[in-house]
Scaffold this active site. Structure first.
Site, PDB file in Angstrom:
ATOM      1  NE  ARG A   1       1.569  -6.344  14.097  1.00  0.00           N
ATOM      2  CZ  ARG A   1       1.569  -5.318  13.371  1.00  0.00           C
ATOM      3  NH1 ARG A   1       1.969  -5.627  11.771  1.00  0.00           N
ATOM      4  NH2 ARG A   1       1.406  -4.136  13.606  1.00  0.00           N
TER       5      ARG A   1
ATOM      6  CD  GLU B   1       1.146  -4.633   2.935  1.00  0.00           C
ATOM      7  OE1 GLU B   1       1.155  -3.560   3.401  1.00  0.00           O
ATOM      8  OE2 GLU B   1       0.032  -5.333   3.121  1.00  0.00           O
TER       9      GLU B   1
ATOM     10  CB  SER C   1       5.735  -2.725   7.146  1.00  0.00           C
ATOM     11  OG  SER C   1       5.308  -2.657   5.926  1.00  0.00           O
ATOM     12  CG  LEU C   2       6.117   2.364   8.260  1.00  0.00           C
ATOM     13  CD1 LEU C   2       6.032   3.488   9.612  1.00  0.00           C
ATOM     14  CD2 LEU C   2       5.720   3.452   6.953  1.00  0.00           C
TER      15      LEU C   2
HETATM   16  C1  LIG Z   1      -3.427   1.220   9.606  1.00  0.00           C
HETATM   17  C2  LIG Z   1      -2.244   0.569   9.481  1.00  0.00           C
HETATM   18  C3  LIG Z   1      -1.317   0.938  10.383  1.00  0.00           C
HETATM   19  C4  LIG Z   1       0.141   0.427  10.157  1.00  0.00           C
HETATM   20  N1  LIG Z   1       1.179   0.890  11.144  1.00  0.00           N
HETATM   21  C5  LIG Z   1       2.502   0.335  10.761  1.00  0.00           C
HETATM   22  C6  LIG Z   1       3.297   0.795  11.784  1.00  0.00           C
HETATM   23  O1  LIG Z   1       3.229   1.464  12.779  1.00  0.00           O
HETATM   24  N2  LIG Z   1       4.732   0.580  11.344  1.00  0.00           N
HETATM   25  C7  LIG Z   1       5.116  -0.287  10.180  1.00  0.00           C
HETATM   26  O2  LIG Z   1       6.264  -0.536  10.058  1.00  0.00           O
HETATM   27  N3  LIG Z   1       3.891  -0.668   9.266  1.00  0.00           N
HETATM   28  C8  LIG Z   1       2.548  -0.349   9.729  1.00  0.00           C
HETATM   29  N4  LIG Z   1       1.756  -0.720   8.701  1.00  0.00           N
HETATM   30  C9  LIG Z   1       2.015  -1.340   7.526  1.00  0.00           C
HETATM   31  C10 LIG Z   1       2.830  -0.492   6.634  1.00  0.00           C
HETATM   32  O3  LIG Z   1       2.260   0.927   6.782  1.00  0.00           O
HETATM   33  C11 LIG Z   1       2.663  -0.953   5.109  1.00  0.00           C
HETATM   34  O4  LIG Z   1       2.642  -2.324   4.950  1.00  0.00           O
HETATM   35  C12 LIG Z   1       3.581  -0.256   4.315  1.00  0.00           C
HETATM   36  O5  LIG Z   1       3.395   1.141   4.584  1.00  0.00           O
HETATM   37  C13 LIG Z   1       3.397  -0.641   2.856  1.00  0.00           C
HETATM   38  O6  LIG Z   1       3.837   0.531   2.043  1.00  0.00           O
HETATM   39  P1  LIG Z   1       3.928   0.506   0.622  1.00  0.00           P
HETATM   40  O7  LIG Z   1       4.647   1.572   0.105  1.00  0.00           O
HETATM   41  O8  LIG Z   1       4.765  -0.953   0.121  1.00  0.00           O
HETATM   42  O9  LIG Z   1       2.423   0.515   0.131  1.00  0.00           O
HETATM   43  P2  LIG Z   1       1.355   1.493   0.164  1.00  0.00           P
HETATM   44  O10 LIG Z   1       1.674   2.078   1.298  1.00  0.00           O
HETATM   45  O11 LIG Z   1       0.074   0.623   0.536  1.00  0.00           O
HETATM   46  O12 LIG Z   1       1.250   1.969  -0.987  1.00  0.00           O
HETATM   47  C14 LIG Z   1       0.922   1.401  -2.291  1.00  0.00           C
HETATM   48  C15 LIG Z   1       0.716   2.217  -3.435  1.00  0.00           C
HETATM   49  O13 LIG Z   1       0.418   1.575  -4.529  1.00  0.00           O
HETATM   50  C16 LIG Z   1      -0.651   2.216  -5.288  1.00  0.00           C
HETATM   51  N5  LIG Z   1      -1.327   1.053  -6.026  1.00  0.00           N
HETATM   52  C17 LIG Z   1      -1.892  -0.149  -5.712  1.00  0.00           C
HETATM   53  N6  LIG Z   1      -2.158  -0.851  -6.935  1.00  0.00           N
HETATM   54  C18 LIG Z   1      -1.815   0.107  -7.936  1.00  0.00           C
HETATM   55  C19 LIG Z   1      -1.934  -0.229  -9.449  1.00  0.00           C
HETATM   56  N7  LIG Z   1      -2.751  -1.219  -9.966  1.00  0.00           N
HETATM   57  N8  LIG Z   1      -1.520   0.698 -10.185  1.00  0.00           N
HETATM   58  C20 LIG Z   1      -0.870   1.950  -9.339  1.00  0.00           C
HETATM   59  N9  LIG Z   1      -0.770   2.167  -8.369  1.00  0.00           N
HETATM   60  C21 LIG Z   1      -1.262   1.260  -7.537  1.00  0.00           C
HETATM   61  C22 LIG Z   1      -1.672   2.646  -4.113  1.00  0.00           C
HETATM   62  O14 LIG Z   1      -2.504   3.508  -4.640  1.00  0.00           O
HETATM   63  C23 LIG Z   1      -0.523   3.109  -3.218  1.00  0.00           C
HETATM   64  O15 LIG Z   1       0.026   4.575  -3.691  1.00  0.00           O
HETATM   65  C24 LIG Z   1       0.468  -0.367   9.012  1.00  0.00           C
HETATM   66  C25 LIG Z   1      -0.521  -0.359   8.179  1.00  0.00           C
HETATM   67  C26 LIG Z   1      -1.827  -0.124   8.227  1.00  0.00           C
HETATM   68  C27 LIG Z   1      -2.881  -0.061   7.061  1.00  0.00           C
END
Ligand SMILES: Cc1cc2nc3c(=O)[nH]c(=O)nc-3n(C[C@H](O)[C@H](O)[C@H](O)COP(=O)(O)OP(=O)(O)OC[C@H]3O[C@@H](n4cnc5c(N)ncnc54)[C@H](O)[C@@H]3O)c2cc1C
Length: 401
Positions: free
Chosen positions: A273, A365, A380-381
């Protein structure tokens, strides 16, 4: 301040990482609360389109997958975390299937694409709504268990207590406190807030604001590589309704290439990337970019090379969105430019996803180390599921001690 209930495990964040850890902790017999800033559906994970990596190909293995991760990270990733990530990837996929995720299949096996930085075809997909399918299945699994949902709970602070940790929240009804034997922080990254500060576009959900990382470091947790933010090479640049949209990298996996104003391919479209993003920016800087109708810098993504059959199976959502905006990517090239996308670094964790604070776990993340300073797509997923499961299980165990 309302005194909330007390739980064995408190999970903060309802993306793929939080959901995976809440499901795992619930299955391990813990009394679990899942707190999240707005609704359970609101997260980056549900926006993920491209897919999730796991070594299933005949010519592939977790070791080759790990080598690809280390090379893409320029040897900055933590090899112990990478080993866990890649060796547990196949079982994470089967775990998701048990939860109801139906990965796209072809010729009797998974449909595997080759993504940027990978030496093998390794990317599993659910059409181009992979994140939506994963979060929906995990949310339904959590909802069918005995856990408690705490929507509209924005984390403000964590502090130690005699029995573990206390978390303070801002809620619709005012301030509230929740106690827990162990806490799992799964609150994602900060690229939405960072893009706003920089005046740039971002692919991220508005809830990706990063305060949970600051809350953890204020409580004493160590972090790493927080300055390493990732640009998605293929942000949508035109039409205006597609600006900030992350064009799935699977477009390039299925044959799309990057072209400059002279129509020349100027980089390996399947490179890591950071390399691809840097090549696009450099091409524009040397005057070989193109300009969108509203004057933004861009290059061409030649999507006309993708076969209609591949597009219909693996890119239906992207096609629908562009066609609704009046552009058919199978008939004409589309404008693209890198866009702020992902926080590579985060809280330091061990192989069980525990931070440097005993009883505080981090996954997804918000955690650092698994990708070093440059993440490969599709990992990441995977990290959310592999380390989410580990965090939930370890937090449940920790809450019993
Ligand atoms: C458009 C897009 C496409 C992507 N495509 C891919 C892909 O194809 N393959 C891949 O592997 N990765 C992909 N990624 C990256 C991946 O989706 C994310 O990095 C990953 O899903 C993050 O998951 P997470 O559970 O750590 O965080 P998130 O899914 O961001 O969830 C974080 C949660 O924490 C909550 N939160 C935040 N702050 C607080 C707080 N202070 N108090 C309480 N709750 C809070 C939010 O509301 C949310 O519910 C993509 C990302 C994006 C944006």
């Amino acid at each position: 301040m309302r005194e909330g209930a007390s739980f064995d495990v408190l999970v903060v964040g309802s993306g793929a990482a939080g959901l995976a850890s809440a499901v795992a902790a619930d299955r391990a017999g813990a009394r679990v609360a899942l707190a999240t800033k707005t609704t359970l559906q609101a997260c980056n994970s549900a926006k993920a389109q491209g897919g999730i990596q796991a070594a299933f190909g005949d010519d592939d293995s977790p070791e080759i997958h790990a080598e690809d991760v280390m090379r893409s990270s320029h040897d900055t990733a933590n090899p112990a975390l990478v080993g866990v990530l890649t060796s547990e990837a196949p079982s994470a996929i089967h775990w998701l299937e048990e939860a109801g995720v139906e990965f796209t299949r072809s010729n009797g096996g998974y449909r595997l694409a080759r993504c940027g930085g990978a030496t093998r075809h390794r990317l599993l997909q659910v059409g181009d709504r992979t994140g939506h399918a994963i979060t929906k299945a995990l949310r339904e699994r959590f909802e069918s268990g005995s856990g408690t949902e705490l929507p509209h709970h924005r984390l403000l602070e964590i502090r130690r207590s005699d029995t573990g940790w206390v978390a303070s929240f801002d809620t619709k009804e005012g301030p509230a406190e929740v106690g827990a034997g162990a806490v799992v922080l799964a609150a994602g990254g900060r690229c939405f807030a960072e893009a706003e500060t920089r005046g740039e576009l971002s692919t991220n959900h508005p809830n990706a604001t990063g305060e949970a990382t600051r809350i953890a470091t204020a409580a004493g947790a160590e972090a790493r590589d927080l300055d390493a933010l990732q640009y998605h090479p293929n942000g949508g640049a035109w039409p205006a309704t597609m600006q900030g949209y992350s064009i799935p990298e699977t477009t390039r996996a299925y044959g799309a290439v990057l072209r400059n104003s002279d129509g020349e391919e100027f980089t390996d479209s399947l490179g890591p990337r950071d390399t691809v993003s840097e090549a696009i920016v450099a091409e524009v800087e040397r005057g070989k970019g193109v300009e969108t109708p509203d004057g933004r810098p861009a290059v061409w993504l030649d999507t006309t090379r993708i076969s209609a059959a591949d597009a219909e199976i693996s890119l239906p959502y992207m096609l629908r969105r562009y066609r609704a905006a009046g552009i058919d990517p199978l008939a004409e090239r589309i404008y693209t430019y890198p866009v702020l996308h992902y926080q590579n670094g985060g809280l330091v964790i061990d192989e069980h996803a525990e931070t440097t604070l005993e009883g505080v776990f981090a996954c997804g993340e918000i955690a650092g180390g698994t990708h070093g300073r440059n993440r490969m797509m599709g990992n990441s997923l995977l990290e959310c599921v592999v380390f989410g499961r580990r965090a939930g299980k370890a937090a449940a165990e920790r809450s019993r001690t």
